[in-house]
Structures are given as structure tokens and as C-alpha cells.
Enzyme design. Structure first.
Site, PDB file in Angstrom:
ATOM      1  N   CYS A 259       0.829  -1.210   0.000  1.00  0.00           N
ATOM      2  CA  CYS A 259       0.000   0.000   0.000  1.00  0.00           C
ATOM      3  C   CYS A 259       0.866   1.264   0.000  1.00  0.00           C
ATOM      4  O   CYS A 259       1.538   1.559   0.990  1.00  0.00           O
ATOM      5  CB  CYS A 259      -0.919  -0.045   1.230  1.00  0.00           C
ATOM      6  SG  CYS A 259      -1.779   1.494   1.590  1.00  0.00           S
TER       7      CYS A 259
ATOM      8  N   CYS B 245       0.025   3.859   2.685  1.00  0.00           N
ATOM      9  CA  CYS B 245       0.450   3.340   3.997  1.00  0.00           C
ATOM     10  C   CYS B 245       1.923   3.668   4.240  1.00  0.00           C
ATOM     11  O   CYS B 245       2.316   4.028   5.354  1.00  0.00           O
ATOM     12  CB  CYS B 245       0.251   1.826   4.074  1.00  0.00           C
ATOM     13  SG  CYS B 245      -1.461   1.293   3.911  1.00  0.00           S
TER      14      CYS B 245
END
Length: 116
Positions: free
Chosen positions: A37, A40
Site C-alpha cells: 500500500c 500506507c
């Protein structure tokens, strides 16, 4: 990060979640994330800073949703990054998406005093 560098955040798993998060005496901000991600990865250094600077008021934990799907499912995490603040064993604040440090602290300060 090398082995010699110590992370200010704690790693939690499905198995350790109840002990590390729900039973904590301090509020715990859990970062539900995944290695693939991009957003993230962008928020990770911000969370490290908050974990270091606000250690007396707050614990920051990270839970990889790919290796710990049960906890993510239990808290209906469908988008990542999702940050959930737990206080006294209960989820009290949910923040979805990557945000900067000032915005995160502002959103958390209504639940955890001393963060502003």
C-alpha cells in the site's frame, strides 16, 4: 530500517491484539496497513514521529491486514490505511486515508488530551 534502529511503534497481530490494544492502560492508535500500500508507506514515518514524540500519552501500533485478516475483518477495515484509536478497549475514532502529522494530531486531540 536496519536491525539496530528501534521502531517507536509496536507490531500487533491477531493473536496479540487483545493484550496489546484492548487491555492497554493508554490509548492505542492502530494503523491497519499492508506492505503493498503506497499511502500506507507515506503515513508510516508520520506515525513513527507521533509514537516517539507522544509516547507518554499514546501508543501507536501497526497491524498488517494481509497477515492478520481476522482483526481487520472484526473492525470492518475495508480501505487502507485505516487508523483506529482505541481507548479503554473500545474504538473511539476512525481515520481513513493518509493524512499529515498536524491533521492527525488535530483529529486525535478531541479524544486524547495533550496531543496539540
Amino acid at each position: 530500517m536496519t536491525d539496530s534502529e528501534k521502531s517507536a511503534t509496536i507490531k500487533v497481530t491477531d493473536a496479540s491484539f487483545a493484550t496489546d490494544v484492548l487491555s492497554s492502560n493508554k490509548p492505542v492508535l492502530v494503523d491497519f496497513w499492508a506492505t503493498w500500500c503506497g499511502p500506507c508507506k507515506m503515513v508510516a514515518p508520520v506515525l513513527e514521529e507521533i509514537a516517539t514524540e507522544r509516547a507518554t500519552d499514546l501508543t501507536v501500533a501497526k497491524l498488517d491486514v494481509d497477515t492478520n485478516p481476522e482483526t481487520a475483518r472484526n473492525f470492518q477495515v475495508v480501505s487502507i490505511p485505516t487508523l483506529i484509536l482505541f481507548k479503554d478497549g473500545q474504538p473511539v475514532k476512525r481515520i481513513v486515508g493518509a493524512k499529515g502529522k498536524a491533521a492527525l494530531l488535530r483529529e486525535l486531540s478531541d479524544v486524547v488530551p495533550n496531543l496539540n
